[in-house]
Write an enzyme that holds these catalytic residues in place. Sequence first.
Site, PDB file in Angstrom:
ATOM      1  N   LYS A 112      44.100  33.571  52.834  1.00  0.00           N
ATOM      2  CA  LYS A 112      42.973  34.489  52.613  1.00  0.00           C
ATOM      3  C   LYS A 112      41.696  33.991  53.286  1.00  0.00           C
ATOM      4  O   LYS A 112      40.598  34.427  52.951  1.00  0.00           O
ATOM      5  CB  LYS A 112      42.734  34.648  51.115  1.00  0.00           C
ATOM      6  CG  LYS A 112      43.925  35.212  50.356  1.00  0.00           C
ATOM      7  CD  LYS A 112      43.572  35.365  48.886  1.00  0.00           C
ATOM      8  CE  LYS A 112      44.816  35.343  48.029  1.00  0.00           C
ATOM      9  NZ  LYS A 112      44.511  35.300  46.601  1.00  0.00           N
ATOM     10  N   ARG A 122      44.054  36.015  34.862  1.00  0.00           N
ATOM     11  CA  ARG A 122      43.920  37.333  35.486  1.00  0.00           C
ATOM     12  C   ARG A 122      44.638  38.400  34.656  1.00  0.00           C
ATOM     13  O   ARG A 122      45.696  38.144  34.086  1.00  0.00           O
ATOM     14  CB  ARG A 122      44.519  37.330  36.906  1.00  0.00           C
ATOM     15  CG  ARG A 122      43.979  36.257  37.832  1.00  0.00           C
ATOM     16  CD  ARG A 122      42.514  36.445  38.150  1.00  0.00           C
ATOM     17  NE  ARG A 122      42.257  37.719  38.793  1.00  0.00           N
ATOM     18  CZ  ARG A 122      42.361  37.954  40.088  1.00  0.00           C
ATOM     19  NH1 ARG A 122      42.707  36.974  40.893  1.00  0.00           N
ATOM     20  NH2 ARG A 122      42.107  39.143  40.577  1.00  0.00           N
ATOM     21  N   PRO A 137      39.578  40.386  47.859  1.00  0.00           N
ATOM     22  CA  PRO A 137      40.436  40.666  49.026  1.00  0.00           C
ATOM     23  C   PRO A 137      41.628  39.723  49.057  1.00  0.00           C
ATOM     24  O   PRO A 137      41.491  38.529  48.824  1.00  0.00           O
ATOM     25  CB  PRO A 137      39.520  40.382  50.217  1.00  0.00           C
ATOM     26  CG  PRO A 137      38.152  40.213  49.676  1.00  0.00           C
ATOM     27  CD  PRO A 137      38.266  39.884  48.227  1.00  0.00           C
ATOM     28  N   GLU A 138      42.793  40.283  49.311  1.00  0.00           N
ATOM     29  CA  GLU A 138      44.005  39.476  49.443  1.00  0.00           C
ATOM     30  C   GLU A 138      44.412  39.456  50.917  1.00  0.00           C
ATOM     31  O   GLU A 138      43.674  39.954  51.761  1.00  0.00           O
ATOM     32  CB  GLU A 138      45.095  40.048  48.527  1.00  0.00           C
ATOM     33  CG  GLU A 138      44.635  40.028  47.069  1.00  0.00           C
ATOM     34  CD  GLU A 138      45.650  40.588  46.086  1.00  0.00           C
ATOM     35  OE1 GLU A 138      46.852  40.574  46.395  1.00  0.00           O
ATOM     36  OE2 GLU A 138      45.235  41.025  45.002  1.00  0.00           O
TER      37      GLU A 138
END
Length: 290
Positions: A69, A280, A2-3
């Site tokens: 976040k 990433r 989740p961002e």
Amino acid sequence: MPELPEVEGVVRALVPAVEGKTILKVELSDTIYSSFGLGKQCIVKNIEPNLFEEVMQGMNIQSITRRSKYIYFHLEKNQENFLFVNHLGMTGAWFVVQNLSDITEEKFRKHVHAIFTLESGELLVYSDIRRFGELRFVKKVEDHPPLLLMAPEPFEKGACEFFLEKCELTKYQNKPIKEVIMDGQVISGCGNIYATEALFKMGIHPARKTNRISKKRKIELFEAIRTILKESIEMGGSTISDYRNINGEAGGMQDRLKMYGKKTCPQCNTATKSLIIGGRTSVYCPKCQH
Ligand SMILES: [Zn+2]
């Protein structure tokens, strides 16, 4: 993972459901207890699980806010203030239900790690399939210094100037731009999905060195990030794998993503490429992004 928009969605759903309510008791999972016994702190950080259960009894949830976040639960008991800070990790999710069986998806029901019984009779439930999330108990934010290092909220005044200043530092100058915009000490809350989208929108190659982008383009890039984060908040976030808001609902932003997870470029139909940047996977169009 989740961002910012997904975390914002969770907070907006939690606020009307639990703000002002008092916690009667908390039950933590056997996994949390056994990992603590092995010297690891699974999910519950900074405090022994049994002490966490004890100290939470009678806590009033005064407010719930988002910072980058993280979700901050501001608590009060006997005129003393406390905080627990939640990071959803990869797969953390909150539910407010009457019974555990009301959590409709089995994968979340099977991985419940904390049950807060509220005086209203409802259960505030934290579920985490992969257990990378955190419930960190502190007296105040200053007790966990990494929280103080976070960049300003992207919608705050001065956030863009902060970003530009950071880009000038030696440690960031030669780094790929994607790694820099995903660094929470440079921009708050921009993870892989929104960094990928903003760079595509700007036509910037994710591996381009930060100092090879003009100030004007950097300002436009920051604006592009802000715009996509805002759009995603309005859409209820992106549902990529296991993100759910507290009602188990998915967001709608994933249908609007143009580059993240795509095999072909929607602009020129070229096959996309991917690179690992800062650990990433980074998808980009070799034709449209330079
Ligand atoms: Zn293209």
